[in-house]
Structure formats: structure tokens, C-alpha cells
Design a protein around this motif. Structure first.
Motif, PDB file in Angstrom:
ATOM      1  N   ARG A   5       0.819  -1.207   0.000  1.00  0.00           N
ATOM      2  CA  ARG A   5       0.000   0.000   0.000  1.00  0.00           C
ATOM      3  C   ARG A   5       0.858   1.265   0.000  1.00  0.00           C
ATOM      4  O   ARG A   5       2.039   1.254   0.386  1.00  0.00           O
ATOM      5  CB  ARG A   5      -0.923   0.013   1.221  1.00  0.00           C
ATOM      6  N   VAL A   6       0.253   2.388  -0.419  1.00  0.00           N
ATOM      7  CA  VAL A   6       0.910   3.696  -0.460  1.00  0.00           C
ATOM      8  C   VAL A   6       0.106   4.662   0.407  1.00  0.00           C
ATOM      9  O   VAL A   6      -1.106   4.825   0.200  1.00  0.00           O
ATOM     10  CB  VAL A   6       1.007   4.241  -1.900  1.00  0.00           C
ATOM     11  N   PRO A  16      -4.469   6.418   2.723  1.00  0.00           N
ATOM     12  CA  PRO A  16      -4.116   5.995   1.364  1.00  0.00           C
ATOM     13  C   PRO A  16      -3.854   7.212   0.476  1.00  0.00           C
ATOM     14  O   PRO A  16      -4.620   8.173   0.488  1.00  0.00           O
ATOM     15  CB  PRO A  16      -5.357   5.221   0.899  1.00  0.00           C
ATOM     16  N   ARG A  17      -2.749   7.156  -0.276  1.00  0.00           N
ATOM     17  CA  ARG A  17      -2.316   8.315  -1.052  1.00  0.00           C
ATOM     18  C   ARG A  17      -2.825   8.230  -2.480  1.00  0.00           C
ATOM     19  O   ARG A  17      -2.308   7.481  -3.314  1.00  0.00           O
ATOM     20  CB  ARG A  17      -0.797   8.384  -1.064  1.00  0.00           C
ATOM     21  N   ALA A  18      -3.881   8.975  -2.799  1.00  0.00           N
ATOM     22  CA  ALA A  18      -4.360   9.064  -4.173  1.00  0.00           C
ATOM     23  C   ALA A  18      -3.414   9.973  -4.955  1.00  0.00           C
ATOM     24  O   ALA A  18      -2.859  10.921  -4.388  1.00  0.00           O
ATOM     25  CB  ALA A  18      -5.789   9.605  -4.183  1.00  0.00           C
ATOM     26  N   PRO A  19      -3.213   9.743  -6.254  1.00  0.00           N
ATOM     27  CA  PRO A  19      -3.812   8.698  -7.100  1.00  0.00           C
ATOM     28  C   PRO A  19      -3.014   7.390  -7.108  1.00  0.00           C
ATOM     29  O   PRO A  19      -3.328   6.490  -7.871  1.00  0.00           O
ATOM     30  CB  PRO A  19      -3.774   9.351  -8.476  1.00  0.00           C
ATOM     31  N   PHE A  20      -1.971   7.279  -6.263  1.00  0.00           N
ATOM     32  CA  PHE A  20      -1.122   6.087  -6.283  1.00  0.00           C
ATOM     33  C   PHE A  20      -1.795   4.897  -5.601  1.00  0.00           C
ATOM     34  O   PHE A  20      -1.466   3.750  -5.902  1.00  0.00           O
ATOM     35  CB  PHE A  20       0.219   6.394  -5.609  1.00  0.00           C
ATOM     36  N   ASP A  21      -2.704   5.180  -4.677  1.00  0.00           N
ATOM     37  CA  ASP A  21      -3.407   4.119  -3.959  1.00  0.00           C
ATOM     38  C   ASP A  21      -4.856   4.552  -3.794  1.00  0.00           C
ATOM     39  O   ASP A  21      -5.163   5.479  -3.035  1.00  0.00           O
ATOM     40  CB  ASP A  21      -2.759   3.895  -2.589  1.00  0.00           C
ATOM     41  N   THR A  22      -5.749   3.897  -4.522  1.00  0.00           N
ATOM     42  CA  THR A  22      -7.178   4.261  -4.495  1.00  0.00           C
ATOM     43  C   THR A  22      -8.007   3.230  -3.737  1.00  0.00           C
ATOM     44  O   THR A  22      -9.232   3.297  -3.747  1.00  0.00           O
ATOM     45  CB  THR A  22      -7.717   4.409  -5.927  1.00  0.00           C
TER      46      THR A  22
END
Length: 462
Positions: A88-89, A96-102
Motif C-alpha cells: 500500500r501507499v 491511502p495516497r491518491a492517485p497512487f493508492d485508491t
């Protein structure tokens, strides 16, 4: 216990002063509700009698002194931890870090304060096992050991991001039953750099065994202060509760220190060296000292902080203080970079103080110590011959000096330098070292024991 106040008396930049507070703690979490219903977040930086100084995560623009409601939540900054973190990012607040982890937020097994718990020095176990990075310049010369903190000193324009990504995807512990993961924290980087790291991890499959925390350059400074502590909290959970061996990579610690200086200036503290706060050493130690091994625990935490030296200055406060706290340093060299050497590792200036504990029989190979001593001696002689050739010309060198000069050139081209996606095993690294020594006369192998020479020097070359 949550307490709410409407007694904000001053706002200056990202700082808010609230009066009339009671039983408020240092680094306590704060919620600020604006008249529009928007909720912002912060934490207590300082408590003085009945006043609390609050640092806002999202900034103070649009905040109305008279109308905002300030709630003190009675707890510090916490991170929800679980094995679901792998792959996860997250951002600097553990979301959660968008857009890298949605994907949706993880379901935590528990909440943990990000400042960690002090480790009893007596409970620490001595680092003594080898970690393979795939770089010959590290594995063969300045070996990384489990539980060690070994920083990389870089400079503007040098490929420290590529080195960090390559270590993250290649690093492993040798052993069939060992669980290994990487916790990667990027501090104050651009969106393009963040996209490079995530794309590289996903393309090479390294993402499956990684936990990534991203703090971008336009994120609040206070979030940058929290990011490495978030990463180390995740690492401590995986290492000490899930028995994993964790490699923590922190890049770039210079951005972290600049954020610390920014907050210190906002608080109007008396500056120390080059404007950094006087407690910079203590603050860095609170991060670096969270590496190590604990007696009775199977897991371990190894740290590779990466920092850029302003103006290539090793005496700058950040690399200077980092060097005091950590067990050595790996230094990237601008001259090698100009020659096209990647990674441009200055093996003569670099040092791993614990390398002797992680090499040898049953760890790497019995000839490792003798081999790297001989390689360093030969490379040093070759560099001296190179300096003489600049002054006198190659023709003026003795035949032996020319051999050492040739060795130095080949050592840089073949041993230090390697491809960005080339992952060398420790066996490959050691065998390459022996191959390069064949460029020199056998009688010059004065640092290698005769039994190792007989075993690893081919008979036809005797």
C-alpha cells in the motif's frame, strides 16, 4: 477526553494560539472546525500555562478567529497498523495516497503512537547478519548489516533517487525462512519523483513486499515531520510483532531538516548552525535510533537514510550530525558521476563501521575480508598512479604502476559501476573481485592469506 474551545487569540502562518486550555499535552492531536463546517487538523507544539500553540496541517487560510472551534482530542498522532499495509501507499498522515493508492483504508489491528517507545540499551542485540543490496560497492566493500543505520550522502544532480529505488527492490536477507520487507518513506519530493518510485516498484514486483509513505513538496511541513515516524512505526510493528526483517529507506532527510527549520522559525526559536534549531541532533537521533535488533525478538530494523549535502559540503550540519549518530556513511561522488559510473559510489570515502560483523564464513564467504582489503589497497595504489600520470604522463610510470592504473580503471568500470537493473549476488561480487585482481602480479597480493590465494587464484595463473 475531548475538550472544545473557542478562545483562539492569534493566528500566524500555520500556527494558532489558543488560550484558557487545561490538561492539554505536548503533540496532542487537534481538530479545528470552521464556520463552513470544514474540519482541519493539527497538533500541539507547545504548552505554556493555560495557552497552547497549535501547528495546522492544512494551513490557516480562511480561518476566523472568533468563529472557529478548536477540539483537543486527548491523544497523540497515531497510525493504524496491520499486515495489510504491505503493498500500500500512504501519505504523511497514514491515509491511502491518491492517485497512487485508491483502495479503501486498511482495517487496523491496533493504533500505535508514531513517536514509538524508547528501547532499553541493554535489550539491544548487536547487528551481525548480512543484508544483500545487489550493489557490489556496498555488498563487497561497505557491507550492510541487519540492524545497522547506514546513510547515503548525496548531492544535487546525483542519482540518489535511482540508488534508493534499486536498493528497495533488490535488498534481501539470505536464508530460506526469513520474511523480509521494505518500508520506503519519501519526504518533500515532487509528484514526478513519486510517480517514478511507485511505477518502478510496481513494474519490478517490489511493491508486493513494500510499505510506501509519500510526502510531496507541496504538503504541509508538519506532515513532513510526521512521515518518517509513520514509516518507522509501521516498521516496528512488522519487525517486532510479525518477526520480519525490515529495511527502512528515508529520502530525502535534507527536506525533513528544512521542514524542521521552517517550523522552528515560525515558533521564533533561537536558531543554531545555519539557521537549524539547536535540537537538530536530538531530533535526528530520535529517528535514526529506532533502527536495531532487540534480544528475544526475531525481527530487525535496518535504516538507510538518504540525504543531499548542500553545496557538496560534508561539514554541513545535516550530514555532519547524521555521521555522528549512524554507523558509517555511503558517499556518492560527483567526479565518478561525470565519468558515467553508476552508482557513483566513492568506496574510499565511504565506510560501514559494522561490515566486519556481517561478513565471513557462514555469512558471505570466508575470503571476503581479505578480498576487500586487497581490493581497497590495489585501488588506492591505482588512484595514486593516476595522480602521478596527470603530472608526469603515463609513459613516466613504472610497469607496476601502469598495472595498478589499469586495475583502478577496470575497478571503476566493472566493479563499482553496474546497470540500474543489475542485481549482483554476493557470490558474483566476490568472484568479480578475484577476476579483477588477476590484472596484478600474484606477488602483490600481500593482504590475502596463502590458503585463500591457493583456493581462489586459478592454477594456470600461478
Amino acid at each position: 477526553m475531548i475538550k472544545e474551545y473557542t478562545t483562539t487569540v492569534e493566528i500566524s502562518g500555520p500556527l494558532m494560539l489558543v488560550e484558557g486550555v487545561t490538561e492539554v499535552g505536548f503533540e496532542e492531536l487537534v481538530e479545528i472546525e470552521l464556520p463552513t463546517g470544514e474540519v482541519r487538523h493539527g497538533k500541539v507544539l507547545e504548552v505554556d500555562s493555560h495557552r497552547a500553540l497549535v501547528q495546522l496541517f492544512e494551513g490557516s487560510s480562511g480561518t476566523d478567529l472568533a468563529e472557529c472551534r478548536v477540539r483537543f482530542l486527548g491523544k497523540g498522532v497515531e497510525l493504524g497498523v496491520s499486515t495489510e499495509m504491505l503493498g500500500r501507499v500512504f501519505d504523511g498522515q497514514g491515509r491511502p495516497r491518491a492517485p497512487f493508492d485508491t483502495a479503501p483504508p486498511i482495517v487496523p489491528e491496533k493504533m500505535v503512537n508514531i513517536n514509538g517507545s524508547p528501547i532499553n540499551p541493554y535489550a539491544r542485540d548487536y547487528p551481525a547478519e548480512f543484508i544483500q543490496t545487489g550493489f557490489s560497492s556496498i555488498d563487497g566493500i561497505n557491507t550492510l548489516v541487519r540492524g545497522q543505520k547506514l546513510p547515503v550522502f548525496s548531492a544535487s544532480g546525483l542519482p540518489h533517487s535511482e540508488v534508493a529505488a534499486q536498493i528497495a527492490r533488490q535488498a534481501r536477507v539470505l536464508g530460506r525462512d526469513e520474511s523480509f520487507a521494505v518500508v520506503f518513506a519519501a519526504l518533500g519530493i515532487t509528484f514526478e519523483e513519486a510517480d517514478y518510485f511507485i511505477s518502478d516498484f510496481k513494474a519490478t514486483g517490489a511493491m508486493d513486499r513494500a510499505v510506501v509513505f509519500l510526502n510531496l513538496a507541496d504538503d504541509p511541513a508538519i506532515e513532513r515531520i510526521a512521515t518518517p515516524r509513520m514509516a518507522l512505526t509501521a516498521a516496528e510493528y512488522l519487525a517486532y510483532e510479525k518477526d520480519m526483517h525490515i529495511l527502512v529507506i528515508l529520502t530525502d532527510m535534507t527536506n525533513y531538516c528544512d521542514a524542521l527549520r521552517e517550523i522552528s522559525a515560525a515558533r521564533k526559536e533561537v536558531p543554531g548552525r545555519r539557521g537549524y534549531p539547536g535540537y537538530l541532533y536530538t531530533d535526528l537521533a530520535s529517528i535514526y535510533e529506532r533502527a536495531g535488533r532487540i534480544k528475544g525478538r526475531k525481527g530487525s530494523i535496518t535504516q538507510i537514510p538518504i540525504l543531499t549535502m548542500p553545496e557538496d559540503d560534508k561539514t554541513h550540519p545535516i550530514p555532519d550530525l547524521t555521521g555522528y549518530i549512524t554507523e558509517g556513511q555511503l558517499i556518492l561522488n560527483r567526479e565518478l558521476h561525470k565519468k558515467g559510473v553508476y552508482p557513483p559510489m566513492d568506496v574510499m570515502e565511504s565506510l560501514s563501521r559494522l561490515k566486519d560483523k556481517g561478513i565471513g564464513k557462514d555469512k558471505t564467504r570466508e575470503d571476503h575480508a581479505d578480498l576487500f582489503n586487497q581490493l581497497m589497497a590495489a585501488y588506492s595504489s591505482g588512484k595514486q598512479a593516476r595522480e602521478l600520470s596527470v603530472i608526469l604522463g603515463v609513459a613516466a610510470l613504472s610497469p607496476l604502476d601502469r598495472r595498478f592504473l589499469e586495475f583502478a580503471e577496470e575497478f571503476e568500470k566493472r566493479y563499482i559501476s553496474q546497470e540500474e537493473h543489475e542485481d549482483r549476488s554476493i557470490e558474483d561480487t566476490l568472484n568479480l573481485g578475484w577476476e579483477l585482481l588477476k590484472l596484478l602480479p600474484r606477488e602483490e597480493m600481500k593482504r590475502i592469506r596463502p590458503e585463500y590465494l591457493d583456493r581462489y587464484w586459478p592454477a594456470e595463473k600461478n
